[in-house]
Scaffold this active site. Structure first.
Site, short mmCIF file in Angstrom:
data_model
loop_
_atom_site.label_atom_id
_atom_site.label_comp_id
_atom_site.label_asym_id
_atom_site.label_seq_id
_atom_site.Cartn_x
_atom_site.Cartn_y
_atom_site.Cartn_z
N PHE A 87 -1.57 -4.76 -6.30
CA PHE A 87 -1.43 -4.20 -7.65
C PHE A 87 -0.33 -4.93 -8.41
O PHE A 87 0.75 -5.18 -7.87
CB PHE A 87 -1.08 -2.72 -7.50
CG PHE A 87 -0.95 -1.95 -8.79
CD1 PHE A 87 -2.06 -1.41 -9.40
CD2 PHE A 87 0.30 -1.73 -9.36
CE1 PHE A 87 -1.94 -0.68 -10.57
CE2 PHE A 87 0.43 -1.01 -10.53
CZ PHE A 87 -0.69 -0.48 -11.13
N ASN A 182 4.84 5.28 -6.92
CA ASN A 182 3.82 5.04 -7.94
C ASN A 182 2.50 4.97 -7.19
O ASN A 182 2.03 3.89 -6.84
CB ASN A 182 4.09 3.75 -8.71
CG ASN A 182 2.98 3.44 -9.70
OD1 ASN A 182 2.24 4.33 -10.09
ND2 ASN A 182 2.87 2.18 -10.10
N PRO A 183 1.90 6.13 -6.92
CA PRO A 183 0.67 6.16 -6.10
C PRO A 183 -0.55 5.87 -6.96
O PRO A 183 -0.47 5.84 -8.19
CB PRO A 183 0.64 7.61 -5.61
CG PRO A 183 1.28 8.38 -6.72
CD PRO A 183 2.32 7.47 -7.34
C1 LIG Z 1 -0.52 1.98 -8.19
S1 LIG Z 1 -0.19 0.94 -6.80
C2 LIG Z 1 1.59 0.85 -6.93
C3 LIG Z 1 2.22 -0.28 -6.23
C4 LIG Z 1 3.71 -0.44 -6.51
N1 LIG Z 1 4.44 0.75 -6.05
C5 LIG Z 1 3.97 -0.66 -7.98
O1 LIG Z 1 4.44 0.26 -8.65
O2 LIG Z 1 3.67 -1.75 -8.47
C6 LIG Z 1 -0.47 2.09 -5.45
C7 LIG Z 1 -0.28 1.51 -4.06
O3 LIG Z 1 -0.53 2.56 -3.11
C8 LIG Z 1 -1.20 2.02 -1.99
N2 LIG Z 1 -1.86 3.13 -1.29
C9 LIG Z 1 -2.99 3.76 -1.65
N3 LIG Z 1 -3.26 4.76 -0.79
C10 LIG Z 1 -2.26 4.77 0.13
C11 LIG Z 1 -1.97 5.57 1.27
N4 LIG Z 1 -2.79 6.57 1.64
N5 LIG Z 1 -0.86 5.32 1.97
C12 LIG Z 1 -0.02 4.31 1.60
N6 LIG Z 1 -0.25 3.50 0.54
C13 LIG Z 1 -1.36 3.74 -0.19
C14 LIG Z 1 -2.11 0.99 -2.60
O4 LIG Z 1 -2.56 0.04 -1.64
C15 LIG Z 1 -1.21 0.38 -3.68
O5 LIG Z 1 -0.49 -0.71 -3.17
#
Ligand SMILES: C[S@@+](CC[C@H](N)C(=O)[O-])C[C@H]1O[C@@H](n2cnc3c(N)ncnc32)[C@H](O)[C@@H]1O
Length: 280
Positions: A87, A182-183
């Site tokens: 992302f 930031n999920p």
């Molecule tokens: C919106 S992106 C945010 C990435 C980073 N924190 C940023 O703000 O640029 C959400 C991230 O959550 C990860 N993700 C999604 N589901 C997850 C889970 N169940 N456990 C851990 N990470 C997860 C995704 O792979 C992605 O990298």
């Protein structure tokens, strides 16, 4: 180089970009291997650079994210490596760091859940050098970028973990000062810009209502934080009431407050872990 820049700007404007001139300049700077601020000194480029620039402009005109093309994304004081599979960090997410900086002691323990490129974790490590920071990410492609960005010597521990797992980081339960997250939170089926479609879909979308992951982040944060510890979590602009309500409904959080981004849209929530269950 002005005629080539003008032509590129017209091509990118026709492709629907919001900032075609800026993108054209950044792509030319990348092709020529100079800083954008030095472009005015660039009278002429060789044929190979000109051809490279034209190819980059076509990729951008096809709405490939600028950051994927140049391989870098700015986030607070950092310049992060990014590319397909991770992302692209967004400017509004920088606000989460401001939200917690004033509340940190000298040697805080901070956990970034859903870390992606590591933007939040690495920014905290950069701006609070004595912080002990953990960056949790589930997906392999994102972990590759996260490890690359964290390899620069920052005090960040990369954790391959799933926020739906209650045993995740069990050794830290009750001892963390701040959780940032930031999920993924966009409701499935939401119309998004072409560049967002290039992001990993598991990073963006989270079920029909966009809330498939956020309750899990809230539950993990409640386990991890010490009483008085603080959560700052981004959410969709349609969740300015529902996400604070989710936190309040647990009875485990005080000082729940929602905040707007620079465009005035509801964007992130902060809350403080209560010492004991709060009343209704
Ligand atoms: C919106 S992106 C945010 C990435 C980073 N924190 C940023 O703000 O640029 C959400 C991230 O959550 C990860 N993700 C999604 N589901 C997850 C889970 N169940 N456990 C851990 N990470 C997860 C995704 O792979 C992605 O990298």
């Amino acid at each position: 180089m002005r005629p080539a820049l003008d032509a590129a700007t017209r091509r990118l404007a026709a492709a629907g970009l919001d900032s075609p001139r800026v993108d054209a300049e950044l792509l030319l700077a990348h092709a020529a291997g100079v800083e954008r601020s030095r472009l005015a000194l660039l009278d002429h480029v060789d044929d190979a650079t000109a051809a490279g620039f034209a190819a980059l402009v076509e990729r951008r005109a096809n709405r490939e994210p600028l950051q994927y093309i140049v391989g870098r994304a700015a986030f607070r004081y950092l310049d992060l490596a990014v590319g397909p599979g991770v992302f692209v960090p967004r400017p509004e997410t920088e606000l989460l760091v401001d939200a917690i900086l004033l509340h940190l002691g000298a040697t805080p323990t901070v956990v970034d859940l859903c870390s992606g490129s590591g933007a939040l974790a690495l920014a905290v490590a950069d701006e609070v050098p004595d912080a002990k920071v953990y960056a949790v990410e589930r997906f392999a492609a994102a972990l590759t970028w996260l490890r690359r960005n964290a390899a620069g010597g920052a005090n960040v521990t990369v954790v391959e973990g799933d926020v739906t797992d209650p045993a995740m980081l069990a050794e830290l339960h009750g001892g963390v000062d701040v959780v940032l997250s930031n999920p993924p939170y966009v409701p499935a089926g939401t119309a998004v810009a072409p560049e967002v479609r290039a992001d990993p879909q598991e990073a963006v979308f989270a079920g029909a209502d966009g809330l498939a992951v956020i309750p899990e982040v809230i539950a993990r944060a409640a386990q991890l934080l010490r009483p008085g510890g603080r959560l700052a979590m981004e959410h969709d602009d349609t969740h300015g009431e529902s996400v604070p309500d989710l936190l309040r409904a647990t009875g485990e959080w005080g000082d729940v407050a929602d905040h707007r981004d620079l465009a005035g849209r509801p964007r992130y929530v902060t809350a403080v872990r209560a010492a004991a269950p709060l009343g209704p």
